[in-house]
Design a protein around this motif. Sequence first.
Motif, PDB file in Angstrom:
ATOM      1  N   ILE A 241       1.487   4.895  -3.191  1.00 35.80           N
ATOM      2  CA  ILE A 241       0.173   5.363  -2.086  1.00 35.80           C
ATOM      3  C   ILE A 241       0.737   6.416  -3.326  1.00 35.80           C
ATOM      4  CG2 ILE A 241       1.721   6.673  -0.797  1.00 35.80           C
ATOM      5  CD1 ILE A 241      -0.580   6.379   1.105  1.00 35.80           C
TER       6      ILE A 241
ATOM      7  N   TYR B 104      -8.227  10.058  -5.902  1.00 32.46           N
ATOM      8  CA  TYR B 104      -8.819  10.806  -4.470  1.00 32.46           C
ATOM      9  C   TYR B 104      -8.470  12.046  -5.495  1.00 32.46           C
ATOM     10  CZ  TYR B 104      -8.287  13.410  -0.288  1.00 32.46           C
ATOM     11  OH  TYR B 104      -9.522  13.848   0.688  1.00 32.46           O
TER      12      TYR B 104
ATOM     13  N   ALA C 204      -8.635   1.623  -7.188  1.00 30.26           N
ATOM     14  CA  ALA C 204      -7.797   2.926  -6.182  1.00 30.26           C
ATOM     15  C   ALA C 204      -9.880   3.589  -5.929  1.00 30.26           C
ATOM     16  CB  ALA C 204      -7.610   3.645  -5.666  1.00 30.26           C
TER      17      ALA C 204
ATOM     18  N   PRO D 143      -3.367   5.403  -6.263  1.00 22.26           N
ATOM     19  CA  PRO D 143      -4.564   6.326  -4.870  1.00 22.26           C
ATOM     20  C   PRO D 143      -5.061   7.434  -5.008  1.00 22.26           C
ATOM     21  CG  PRO D 143      -2.877   4.518  -3.965  1.00 22.26           C
ATOM     22  CD  PRO D 143      -2.574   5.014  -5.392  1.00 22.26           C
ATOM     23  N   CYS D 144      -3.583   8.506  -5.241  1.00 18.85           N
ATOM     24  CA  CYS D 144      -3.441  10.124  -5.237  1.00 18.85           C
ATOM     25  C   CYS D 144      -4.450  10.576  -6.493  1.00 18.85           C
ATOM     26  CB  CYS D 144      -2.635  10.726  -4.706  1.00 18.85           C
ATOM     27  SG  CYS D 144      -2.006  10.695  -3.648  1.00 18.85           S
TER      28      CYS D 144
ATOM     29  N   ASP E 245      -5.370  10.948   4.405  1.00 16.54           N
ATOM     30  CA  ASP E 245      -7.240  10.403   4.565  1.00 16.54           C
ATOM     31  C   ASP E 245      -6.771   8.475   4.312  1.00 16.54           C
ATOM     32  OD1 ASP E 245      -8.697  12.295   4.982  1.00 16.54           O
ATOM     33  OD2 ASP E 245      -9.726  13.201   2.890  1.00 16.54           O
ATOM     34  N   LEU E 246      -5.629   8.537   2.974  1.00 15.35           N
ATOM     35  CA  LEU E 246      -5.292   7.236   2.348  1.00 15.35           C
ATOM     36  C   LEU E 246      -5.142   6.809   3.299  1.00 15.35           C
ATOM     37  CD1 LEU E 246      -4.453   8.519  -1.291  1.00 15.35           C
ATOM     38  CD2 LEU E 246      -6.108   7.567  -0.812  1.00 15.35           C
ATOM     39  N   CYS E 247      -4.106   7.287   4.255  1.00 13.40           N
ATOM     40  CA  CYS E 247      -3.114   6.237   5.216  1.00 13.40           C
ATOM     41  C   CYS E 247      -4.333   5.952   6.068  1.00 13.40           C
ATOM     42  CB  CYS E 247      -2.102   7.184   6.437  1.00 13.40           C
ATOM     43  SG  CYS E 247      -0.957   7.134   5.035  1.00 13.40           S
TER      44      CYS E 247
ATOM     45  N   LEU F 268     -12.360   4.117  -3.000  1.00  8.82           N
ATOM     46  CA  LEU F 268     -12.775   5.237  -1.991  1.00  8.82           C
ATOM     47  C   LEU F 268     -14.058   5.859  -2.677  1.00  8.82           C
ATOM     48  CD1 LEU F 268      -9.826   7.436  -3.851  1.00  8.82           C
ATOM     49  CD2 LEU F 268     -10.260   6.956  -1.582  1.00  8.82           C
TER      50      LEU F 268
ATOM     51  N   PHE G  76      -9.077   0.051   1.852  1.00 11.20           N
ATOM     52  CA  PHE G  76      -8.403  -0.195   0.939  1.00 11.20           C
ATOM     53  C   PHE G  76      -6.819  -0.008   1.244  1.00 11.20           C
ATOM     54  CE2 PHE G  76      -6.074   2.318  -2.602  1.00 11.20           C
ATOM     55  CZ  PHE G  76      -6.588   3.548  -2.817  1.00 11.20           C
TER      56      PHE G  76
ATOM     57  N   GLU H  91       0.656  -1.325  -0.132  1.00  9.26           N
ATOM     58  CA  GLU H  91      -0.280   0.113   0.155  1.00  9.26           C
ATOM     59  C   GLU H  91       1.136   1.058  -0.013  1.00  9.26           C
ATOM     60  OE1 GLU H  91      -0.961  -2.589   2.019  1.00  9.26           O
ATOM     61  OE2 GLU H  91      -2.977  -3.734   1.280  1.00  9.26           O
TER      62      GLU H  91
END
Length: 357
Positions: free
Chosen positions: A144, A152, A179, A148-149, A310-312, A183, A320, A140
Amino acid sequence: MLRKTLSSWTRPSQLCRQMSVVAKSLKYTQHGEPQDVLKLVEDKLADPQDKQVLVKILAAPINPADINTIQGKYPVKPKFPAIAGNEFVGEVVCVGKEVKDLQPGEHVVPLATGLGTWATHAVYNEDQLLAISNKVGLAEAATITVNPCTAYRMLKDFVQLSPGDTVIQNGANSAVGQAVHQLCRAWGINSVGIVRNRPEIGELKQLLECLGATAVLTEEELRTSDIFKSGQLKRPKLAFNCVGGKSATEVSRHLDNGGVVVTYGGMSREPVTVATGPLIFKDIAFRGFWMTRWSKEHYNTPERKQMFQDLCQLMVQGKFIAPTHEMVPLDQFKNATAASLNFKGFTGKKFILNMSC
Ligand SMILES: NC(=O)c1ccc[n+]([C@@H]2O[C@H](COP(=O)([O-])OP(=O)(O)OC[C@H]3O[C@@H](n4cnc5c(N)ncnc54)[C@H](OP(=O)(O)O)[C@@H]3O)[C@@H](O)[C@H]2O)c1
């Protein structure tokens, strides 16, 4: 001697002196296919000075953009000799005497792009790194900063979405696609994934539904589906396209009035074609997104910190997970890079270089 030395030092940073680390890295001096131009080399690293940090790289993924960069087909052109790779998670080994916020043992990911990460160790500047919780899993954390960004930002920055709204995306099994589904599930948004048909389509649909997809359709099924017409799901306000060609056209046909198609990739290498009807009668809009540009423009902003937080948090909570992947040792880079951008498709997983095996 060691005790005397340690007691006279007040900061662990000074332990950096005379580390004599020999790093293995994948370097290239000209553009070409990765298996032809990448060479696994060893270099003695200079000890980190002042604001520099010595990092032991733990894992670094192979993304399509990394391959395109090596091929010379990406807008980012490295200076030669270059170390390949853009993302990683690493562990801080030691820090220079002016480093303020990083400590040995912390996990870090890149804040800057194009650092050259397919290596066992590297020296970076403190301001190029972001510390993240060691509770975030290796795969992960290693993946990241890009996919994922991207998911997002595309969900936040183009259309105001509320719980119960719908987004639709092609390439739904890509790392970005996975991702997006996760989300959307976390934020109460319906996500419809479009994938290419294949022999194991049932397994793929199941996998994406487990990640949070509300529905998964093949490109053929989308053409005849009444999932929106019947009112089963609200028409999408937002579409994501990483394929191009007819796939993008089909996805855009299903948008609601004023809907937006965000193109972020072009895996089919075909131009995005637009159907005239939806463009005129629904006033749909076509936009593009590039994470590299966004990251440079928002380098140290609260928005960027909030996004990583938020992702972490979702990752630590197990809400996630990393995209389907295989960890491979650094010296198996030839097969892994060749398999990563296979235009026949259906690779089905991301390869992550694992520096500890
Ligand atoms: N703009 C940005 O900031 C940004 C950020 C991240 C990623 N990207 C781009 O987004 C795309 C996906 O990246 P990723 O890391 O998520 O990829 P990935 O995990 O490697 O997945 C690749 C995806 O592309 C599909 N694909 C491959 N060849 C295809 C073809 N000829 N026609 C149609 N689909 C094809 C695959 O579907 P099959 O399973 O059917 O082969 C899979 O869904 C890439 O183009 C990448 O460069 C852009």
